[in-house]
Design a protein around this motif. Structure first.
Motif, PDB file in Angstrom:
ATOM      1  N   GLN A 256       0.842  -1.196   0.000  1.00 27.44           N
ATOM      2  CA  GLN A 256       0.000   0.000   0.000  1.00 27.44           C
ATOM      3  C   GLN A 256       0.878   1.247   0.000  1.00 27.44           C
ATOM      4  O   GLN A 256       1.604   1.504   0.965  1.00 27.44           O
ATOM      5  CB  GLN A 256      -0.915  -0.001   1.225  1.00 27.44           C
ATOM      6  CG  GLN A 256      -1.759  -1.257   1.382  1.00 27.44           C
ATOM      7  CD  GLN A 256      -2.758  -1.426   0.251  1.00 27.44           C
ATOM      8  OE1 GLN A 256      -3.384  -0.459  -0.202  1.00 27.44           O
ATOM      9  NE2 GLN A 256      -2.917  -2.660  -0.201  1.00 27.44           N
ATOM     10  N   ARG A 257       0.800   2.028  -1.067  1.00 34.42           N
ATOM     11  CA  ARG A 257       1.577   3.268  -1.159  1.00 34.42           C
ATOM     12  C   ARG A 257       0.715   4.468  -0.760  1.00 34.42           C
ATOM     13  O   ARG A 257      -0.455   4.530  -1.091  1.00 34.42           O
ATOM     14  CB  ARG A 257       2.062   3.490  -2.595  1.00 34.42           C
ATOM     15  CG  ARG A 257       3.172   2.573  -3.027  1.00 34.42           C
ATOM     16  CD  ARG A 257       3.591   2.890  -4.458  1.00 34.42           C
ATOM     17  NE  ARG A 257       4.722   2.059  -4.855  1.00 34.42           N
ATOM     18  CZ  ARG A 257       4.627   0.806  -5.243  1.00 34.42           C
ATOM     19  NH1 ARG A 257       3.442   0.220  -5.308  1.00 34.42           N
ATOM     20  NH2 ARG A 257       5.692   0.117  -5.578  1.00 34.42           N
ATOM     21  N   PRO A 258       1.324   5.429  -0.083  1.00 31.98           N
ATOM     22  CA  PRO A 258       0.600   6.679   0.141  1.00 31.98           C
ATOM     23  C   PRO A 258       0.270   7.350  -1.189  1.00 31.98           C
ATOM     24  O   PRO A 258       0.982   7.174  -2.179  1.00 31.98           O
ATOM     25  CB  PRO A 258       1.580   7.522   0.957  1.00 31.98           C
ATOM     26  CG  PRO A 258       2.508   6.531   1.590  1.00 31.98           C
ATOM     27  CD  PRO A 258       2.630   5.415   0.583  1.00 31.98           C
ATOM     28  N   TRP A 259      -0.799   8.119  -1.174  1.00 31.30           N
ATOM     29  CA  TRP A 259      -1.291   8.771  -2.389  1.00 31.30           C
ATOM     30  C   TRP A 259      -0.903  10.236  -2.363  1.00 31.30           C
ATOM     31  O   TRP A 259      -1.212  10.956  -1.407  1.00 31.30           O
ATOM     32  CB  TRP A 259      -2.804   8.610  -2.463  1.00 31.30           C
ATOM     33  CG  TRP A 259      -3.458   9.231  -3.663  1.00 31.30           C
ATOM     34  CD1 TRP A 259      -3.305   8.869  -4.969  1.00 31.30           C
ATOM     35  CD2 TRP A 259      -4.399  10.309  -3.663  1.00 31.30           C
ATOM     36  NE1 TRP A 259      -4.083   9.652  -5.785  1.00 31.30           N
ATOM     37  CE2 TRP A 259      -4.770  10.546  -5.006  1.00 31.30           C
ATOM     38  CE3 TRP A 259      -4.961  11.091  -2.652  1.00 31.30           C
ATOM     39  CZ2 TRP A 259      -5.682  11.533  -5.371  1.00 31.30           C
ATOM     40  CZ3 TRP A 259      -5.877  12.075  -3.006  1.00 31.30           C
ATOM     41  CH2 TRP A 259      -6.228  12.294  -4.350  1.00 31.30           C
ATOM     42  N   ALA A 260      -0.234  10.679  -3.435  1.00 29.68           N
ATOM     43  CA  ALA A 260       0.156  12.086  -3.537  1.00 29.68           C
ATOM     44  C   ALA A 260      -0.947  12.925  -4.161  1.00 29.68           C
ATOM     45  O   ALA A 260      -1.157  14.085  -3.784  1.00 29.68           O
ATOM     46  CB  ALA A 260       1.436  12.222  -4.352  1.00 29.68           C
ATOM     47  N   GLY A 261      -1.642  12.365  -5.165  1.00 26.50           N
ATOM     48  CA  GLY A 261      -2.702  13.116  -5.833  1.00 26.50           C
ATOM     49  C   GLY A 261      -2.193  14.295  -6.625  1.00 26.50           C
ATOM     50  O   GLY A 261      -2.845  15.342  -6.698  1.00 26.50           O
ATOM     51  N   MET A 262      -1.015  14.124  -7.220  1.00 27.84           N
ATOM     52  CA  MET A 262      -0.468  15.231  -8.006  1.00 27.84           C
ATOM     53  C   MET A 262       0.430  14.697  -9.113  1.00 27.84           C
ATOM     54  O   MET A 262       0.866  13.551  -9.083  1.00 27.84           O
ATOM     55  CB  MET A 262       0.335  16.186  -7.117  1.00 27.84           C
ATOM     56  CG  MET A 262       1.597  15.593  -6.518  1.00 27.84           C
ATOM     57  SD  MET A 262       2.505  16.804  -5.540  1.00 27.84           S
ATOM     58  CE  MET A 262       3.780  15.759  -4.830  1.00 27.84           C
ATOM     59  N   THR A 263       0.679  15.534 -10.079  1.00 29.74           N
ATOM     60  CA  THR A 263       1.676  15.261 -11.118  1.00 29.74           C
ATOM     61  C   THR A 263       2.686  16.398 -11.091  1.00 29.74           C
ATOM     62  O   THR A 263       2.373  17.532 -10.701  1.00 29.74           O
ATOM     63  CB  THR A 263       1.043  15.159 -12.514  1.00 29.74           C
ATOM     64  OG1 THR A 263       0.378  16.393 -12.826  1.00 29.74           O
ATOM     65  CG2 THR A 263       0.029  14.028 -12.571  1.00 29.74           C
ATOM     66  N   GLY A 264       3.913  16.081 -11.502  1.00 30.95           N
ATOM     67  CA  GLY A 264       4.947  17.100 -11.496  1.00 30.95           C
ATOM     68  C   GLY A 264       6.111  16.710 -12.370  1.00 30.95           C
ATOM     69  O   GLY A 264       6.120  15.638 -12.981  1.00 30.95           O
ATOM     70  N   GLN A 265       7.108  17.579 -12.431  1.00 30.28           N
ATOM     71  CA  GLN A 265       8.293  17.319 -13.236  1.00 30.28           C
ATOM     72  C   GLN A 265       9.503  17.956 -12.585  1.00 30.28           C
ATOM     73  O   GLN A 265       9.380  18.944 -11.840  1.00 30.28           O
ATOM     74  CB  GLN A 265       8.110  17.857 -14.656  1.00 30.28           C
ATOM     75  CG  GLN A 265       8.038  19.383 -14.740  1.00 30.28           C
ATOM     76  CD  GLN A 265       7.842  19.881 -16.156  1.00 30.28           C
ATOM     77  OE1 GLN A 265       6.711  19.909 -16.648  1.00 30.28           O
ATOM     78  NE2 GLN A 265       8.923  20.278 -16.798  1.00 30.28           N
ATOM     79  N   PRO A 266      10.703  17.377 -12.829  1.00 32.77           N
ATOM     80  CA  PRO A 266      11.919  17.961 -12.257  1.00 32.77           C
ATOM     81  C   PRO A 266      12.158  19.374 -12.797  1.00 32.77           C
ATOM     82  O   PRO A 266      11.807  19.687 -13.944  1.00 32.77           O
ATOM     83  CB  PRO A 266      13.021  17.003 -12.718  1.00 32.77           C
ATOM     84  CG  PRO A 266      12.320  15.735 -13.072  1.00 32.77           C
ATOM     85  CD  PRO A 266      10.974  16.132 -13.563  1.00 32.77           C
ATOM     86  N   VAL A 267      12.740  20.200 -11.983  1.00 35.60           N
ATOM     87  CA  VAL A 267      13.068  21.571 -12.386  1.00 35.60           C
ATOM     88  C   VAL A 267      14.445  21.571 -13.048  1.00 35.60           C
ATOM     89  O   VAL A 267      15.443  21.245 -12.409  1.00 35.60           O
ATOM     90  CB  VAL A 267      13.062  22.516 -11.171  1.00 35.60           C
ATOM     91  CG1 VAL A 267      13.520  23.921 -11.592  1.00 35.60           C
ATOM     92  CG2 VAL A 267      11.676  22.575 -10.542  1.00 35.60           C
ATOM     93  N   ASP A 268      14.474  21.907 -14.342  1.00 34.09           N
ATOM     94  CA  ASP A 268      15.756  22.032 -15.044  1.00 34.09           C
ATOM     95  C   ASP A 268      16.147  23.508 -15.093  1.00 34.09           C
ATOM     96  O   ASP A 268      15.480  24.377 -14.519  1.00 34.09           O
ATOM     97  CB  ASP A 268      15.685  21.421 -16.443  1.00 34.09           C
ATOM     98  CG  ASP A 268      14.586  22.024 -17.305  1.00 34.09           C
ATOM     99  OD1 ASP A 268      14.079  23.121 -16.970  1.00 34.09           O
ATOM    100  OD2 ASP A 268      14.220  21.410 -18.331  1.00 34.09           O
ATOM    101  N   ALA A 269      17.254  23.806 -15.783  1.00 32.42           N
ATOM    102  CA  ALA A 269      17.770  25.174 -15.797  1.00 32.42           C
ATOM    103  C   ALA A 269      16.778  26.150 -16.410  1.00 32.42           C
ATOM    104  O   ALA A 269      16.568  27.256 -15.889  1.00 32.42           O
ATOM    105  CB  ALA A 269      19.096  25.210 -16.560  1.00 32.42           C
TER     106      ALA A 269
END
Length: 456
Positions: A256-269
């Motif tokens: 059972q994984r905790p739920w983040a409820g979001m999408t995102g991406q790494p911050v590049d330069a």
């Protein structure tokens, strides 16, 4: 340049140890033998019997399946070899998922030649981890777990396992990276420890230990073009392993994984420049589900998450790892940046909520989609089928009868049937009940739109 170098050397202090006379054998000879004697008895060999189904020459061809049925070919047995680590004196063993995947029989052999049959308590393909229980075992040697967040690049480690089936071996090296993410290694996806200790086929599931004989990771894969160790190996950190063991001992059959409820991406330069950040770091939030614990803690799209419980976060994989290691119900501190200001929020990790109701429904009657079972997409359903956290609509959860030959797959999100948009299971039932010889179904599969057509 020569003057600068000479100046630096003239100020460099001489090591004091070079002026001392060795007073013990330990100071004369460096040996890992004490660590090996402590750790090796808790590392086991795993022999798994796997049934492999040979595919016939026309397997999967819908034309031949209509005439001859589902042709799977013959079945044969194969033996898989791997390693494992005893973490419970009563016979609890951890290994890689890919070592015991599809196994019909699992045999575990200890260093003292004792053999045990094992059953799987908990297994998860995405994390490439499995927890086993040895039948009739007691008072076994155990490896204690170390907090993997305390590891640093340059720490000495030993890799212990059974490479190539030659018997237990030990190789030494250092931690060369503590948070390799964005990788899909073997069956696992997430965050890995990187080491230059030699890891070879058969080492999978074996122990990566520190100089105190503590378990810091489970060896899982190598990065190699020729199949041998080239100095880049990966291990699953012990903090995630601890969460697996806790859930297995609590009786969970599925991780059972905790739920983040979001999408995102790494911050590049480029993104850091657009966000007005001094340097690229963290993960920017793209979308947030309204029920997300992050949303309820005050975060919003555009915020950059830089840490969870003071551990740096640079990608969605790292965030998922730290959440999974903490576990459902844990309270975590989230460090984030909004419009240049550094902020902190506290939140409690939760399981994916089953709201709104999934309302599963199955198409009945003598119609083209007979046997199709669908459900409304909610956070729990999205997690089960690895959909985007913010996905909506109706997802295929099972296929039988006529529907099994339609070309649909579990996890497909149905958008429209014969041009009729569908947004609920009841709308799917209504559209599937209409009379038609030609069927066109619009779906989203793996994030990509797809049109499936067939005649009935």
């Amino acid at each position: 340049m020569r003057l600068v170098l000479a100046f630096c050397l003239s100020l460099w202090p001489l090591p004091l140890l070079a002026q001392e006379v060795p007073e013990s054998q330990g100071q004369i000879t460096l040996s890992f033998a004490p660590v090996v004697k402590m750790a090796a008895p808790a590392v086991v060999n795993i022999y798994a019997t796997v049934v492999v189904q040979d595919r016939g020459p026309f397997a999967g061809d819908p034309f031949f399946q209509d005439f001859f049925g589902n042709m799977q070919g013959s079945a044969r047995l194969e033996n898989a070899l791997g390693s494992g680590v005893i973490v419970g004196a009563d016979g609890v063993v951890v290994s890689n998922y890919h070592v015991i995947e599809n196994a019909t029989e699992i045999r575990v052999v200890l260093t003292d030649k004792r053999e045990f049959q094992a059953e799987v308590l908990l297994a998860d393909k995405d994390s490439d981890l499995a927890v086993l229980k040895l039948a009739g075992a007691a008072d076994l040697p155990v490896l204690p777990l170390r907090d993997s967040d305390t590891l640093e690049v340059g720490d000495l480690v030993l890799a212990i396992g059974n490479p190539f089936g030659v018997g237990q071996t030990v190789s030494s090296g250092i931690i060369s990276a503590t948070a390799r993410s964005g990788l899909s290694i073997g069956s696992g996806r997430g965050l890995f420890l990187q080491t230059d200790a030699a890891i070879n086929p058969g080492n999978s599931g074996g122990a990566l230990v520190d100089m105190q004989g503590q378990l810091v990771g489970i060896n899982t894969a190598i990065l190699s073009r020729g199949g041998g160790s080239n100095g880049i190996g990966f291990a699953i950190p012990s903090n995630l392993l601890r969460s697996f063991i806790d859930q297995a001992q609590a009786g969970e059959s599925r991780f059972q994984r905790p739920w983040a409820g979001m999408t995102g991406q790494p911050v590049d330069a480029a993104l850091a420049d657009a966000l007005g950040m001094v340097r690229p770091e963290g993960m920017v939030i793209s979308e947030l589900h309204p029920e997300s614990p992050f949303a309820k803690a005050g975060l919003r799209p555009g915020d950059v998450i830089v840490s969870l419980n003071n551990q740096p976060v640079g990608s969605p994989q790292e965030a998922i790892f730290h959440m999974s290691a903490a576990g459902i119900g844990a309270m975590v501190d989230v460090g984030y940046v909004r419009e240049g200001a550094a902020l902190v929020a506290s939140l409690t990790l939760i399981a994916p909520p089953d709201v709104p109701a999934a309302e599963p429904a199955t198409v009945m009657g003598d119609v083209a989609l007979q046997g199709l079972t669908v459900a409304r997409v909610n956070p729990r359903v999205a997690a089960d089928f690895d959909l985007e956290a913010t996905a909506e609509g109706v997802v295929v959860i099972a296929l039988e009868s006529y529907a099994a030959r339609s070309g649909l797959r579990p996890g497909d999100v149905i958008v429209a049937i014969n041009g009729l948009p569908v947004g609920s299971p009841q709308e799917v039932l209504a559209a599937a009940g209409l009379s038609s010889r030609r069927w066109v179904i619009d779906v989203v599969r793996g994030g990509q739109p797809l049109r499936i057509g067939f005649r009935f």
